[in-house]
Design an enzyme around this catalytic site. Structure first.
Site, short mmCIF file in Angstrom:
data_model
loop_
_atom_site.label_atom_id
_atom_site.label_comp_id
_atom_site.label_asym_id
_atom_site.label_seq_id
_atom_site.Cartn_x
_atom_site.Cartn_y
_atom_site.Cartn_z
CE LYS A 64 0.47 -5.93 0.95
NZ LYS A 64 -0.32 -4.91 0.69
CB SER A 139 1.84 -1.96 -1.34
OG SER A 139 0.58 -2.56 -0.52
CB SER A 163 -2.16 -2.53 -1.71
OG SER A 163 -1.14 -1.28 -1.51
N1 GLN Z 1 -0.29 3.25 -3.07
C1 GLN Z 1 -1.07 3.53 -1.97
C2 GLN Z 1 -0.15 4.03 -0.96
O1 GLN Z 1 1.04 4.21 -1.16
C3 GLN Z 1 -1.77 2.42 -1.55
C4 GLN Z 1 -1.16 1.32 -0.88
C5 GLN Z 1 -1.86 0.24 -0.01
O2 GLN Z 1 -3.24 0.08 -0.27
N2 GLN Z 1 -1.47 -0.26 1.13
O3 GLN Z 1 -0.32 4.45 0.19
#
Ligand code: GLN
Length: 470
Positions: A64, A139, A163
């Site tokens: 990532k 994400s 995410s």
């Molecule tokens: N959707 C969540 C957020 O926007 C989780 C994102 C993540 O785990 N990086 O914070």
């Protein structure tokens, strides 16, 4: 025990039955072609190497975009890190290299991890391989999409509040998030330090058994990585799973609920009992999470100021405030700005007790309630996401608060630092849905055992099988 394709590939490389370099070269040509339309990778490596020995010998590994790879652009999906080439490898990356894995590229993500659909990304819009008009989830959208199209490959991803699970569910792959502190965060570009965890995406539970021992373990470079019980992947009996009514009761999609109950029936056929449980604080997980995550994010992003980290300001003759504001205004995306404001507000003197401290108390209470719930049951289960992967035009019509609320199934184990897994649980309109299992701290082995039971019942479908064989 089944032999996964990844295991078969690694054994072909180590036994000299496969020319690793040729395989990787051909694979890269195919990936480049696909990436022009799918935009799953933020950047592909020119010449992936890997070794012909080691537990990951020659295996293509994607990372990532927020996990540092020495000399390779690592930009956390943000314009502000456009020029950043880390001078060092993250601990997970160096462990993968030592084990012979071939780093193939960085995967696209929401800027700094801020999002649920990977639509807040500065380096492309990852498309769901099941339907390119739909989101990969976020994400770690690129990581999940890449896993869905690549046959012999493992993706390294990261989760703060879901995410890994969310995109794994939307792209029909296995997403694994370990206990907070199991995998070193050294070299991870922080979103929210008390929540961030590095994990993985694979095409089977079997593949997790290869990668998890390699990336796990205490790291003196990361003060939050822990002295830990070993990762035990021996078969364990899973007698009973609990289904939190606060989670299941808020799902409205009939197809998802129906498929989930069918999945529970299939587990019952394998001798796993299931019962409803109650964890009352789960109702508050979304506000608590967004307050804590934004509070930490807003302090983490302060260093990207045009002078210390990230893009540099050019107008040295401007006023002090203007100098910093200019770079931040132009290089942060809209969602990053929203979170900086939310987080700064929640931490402000006068509001701190009302929001930040209260959210911390909710987190503490939730951990206690989880611990209580785990007495007598091995795991908790729910669907992973309350909706099918949405189309991009549907996402455009969603307000930020609507999007945040969609994380109610994936946020709780992240808030509590509990290990969890998402696996494909079925398909509706040819789109995948995920089942989510949560284990107590350090009990990753239970997830692997339950995963193996599940995979005896379920055949996964992948929309594409890119590989480097001719
Ligand atoms: N959707 C969540 C957020 O926007 C989780 C994102 C993540 O785990 N990086 O914070």
């Amino acid at each position: 025990m089944t032999t996964s394709e990844v295991m078969a590939y690694i054994s072909d490389v180590t036994q000299g039955n496969l020319d690793r370099k040729c395989y990787l070269e051909r694979l890269m040509v195919r990936m480049r072609e696909q990436n022009t339309k799918m935009e799953l990778f933020s950047k592909l490596h020119e010449k992936p190497q890997g070794k012909s020995e080691g537990a990951l010998a020659g295996l293509p590994i994607s990372v990532k975009d927020n996990i540092c790879v020495k000399g390779f652009p690592t930009r956390a999906g943000s314009k502000i890190l456009r020029e950043y080439h880390p001078p060092f490898d993250a601990t997970v990356v160096s462990r993968i290299r030592d084990a012979g894995g071939a780093f193939v590229g960085t995967t696209n993500m929401d800027e700094f991890g801020f999002g649920t659909f990977s639509t807040n990304c500065a380096y492309g819009l990852p498309k769901n391989p099941f339907d390119t008009n739909r989101s990969c989830g976020g994400s770690s959208g690129g990581a999940a999409g890449a896993t869905a199209i690549l046959k012999n490959h493992i993706a390294i991803a990261e989760s703060t509040g879901g995410s890994i699970s969310c995109p794994a569910a939307f792209c029909g792959v296995v997403g694994f998030t370990p206990t907070y502190g199991r995998v070193s965060r050294f070299g991870l570009i922080d979103y929210a330090n008390s929540l961030d965890k590095i994990g993985v995406m694979t095409r089977s539970v079997e593949d997790l058994r290869i990668i998890l021992p390699i990336i796990s373990g205490r790291d003196p470079n990361d003060m939050t990585s822990q002295v830990q019980p070993p990762l035990d992947s021996t078969e364990k009996e899973i007698r009973k799973i609990g289904i939190p009514k606060e989670l299941i009761g808020n799902i409205t999609d009939k197809k998802i609920l129906e498929t989930f109950w069918q999945a529970i029936d299939k587990m019952r056929q394998e001798g796993v009992d299931a019962e409803e449980v109650s964890i009352p604080t789960l109702e508050y997980s979304i506000p608590a999470y967004y307050i804590l995550a934004c509070a930490e994010a807003s302090t983490n992003l302060a260093k990207f100021c045009g002078m210390r980290y990230g893009l540099e300001g050019q107008h040295f003759d401007s006023m002090y405030n203007n100098f910093f504001t200019e770079v931040r205004s132009s290089a942060f995306g809209q969602e990053a700005k929203r979170r900086i404001m939310l987080g700064t507000f929640a931490r402000m003197a006068g509001y701190r007790d009302q929001y930040y401290m209260k959210a911390l108390r909710i987190r503490r209470k939730m951990i206690e309630e989880f611990e209580r719930a785990f007495k007598g049951i091995a795991l908790l289960a729910s669907p992973t996401m309350p909706l099918l992967p949405p189309r991009f035009d549907e996402i455009e019509d969603m307000s930020p608060a609507t999007v945040y609320a969609l994380d109610f199934l994936t946020v709780p184990p992240n808030l509590a630092g509990l290990p969890h897994i998402s696996m494909p649980m079925g398909y509706a309109n040819d789109l995948p849905m995920g089942i989510h299992l949560i284990a107590p701290h350090w009990e990753e082995g239970r997830l692997l055992s339950a995963g193996r039971i599940w995979e005896r019942k379920m055949e996964y479908r992948f929309p594409m099988d890119l590989e480097g064989f001719s």
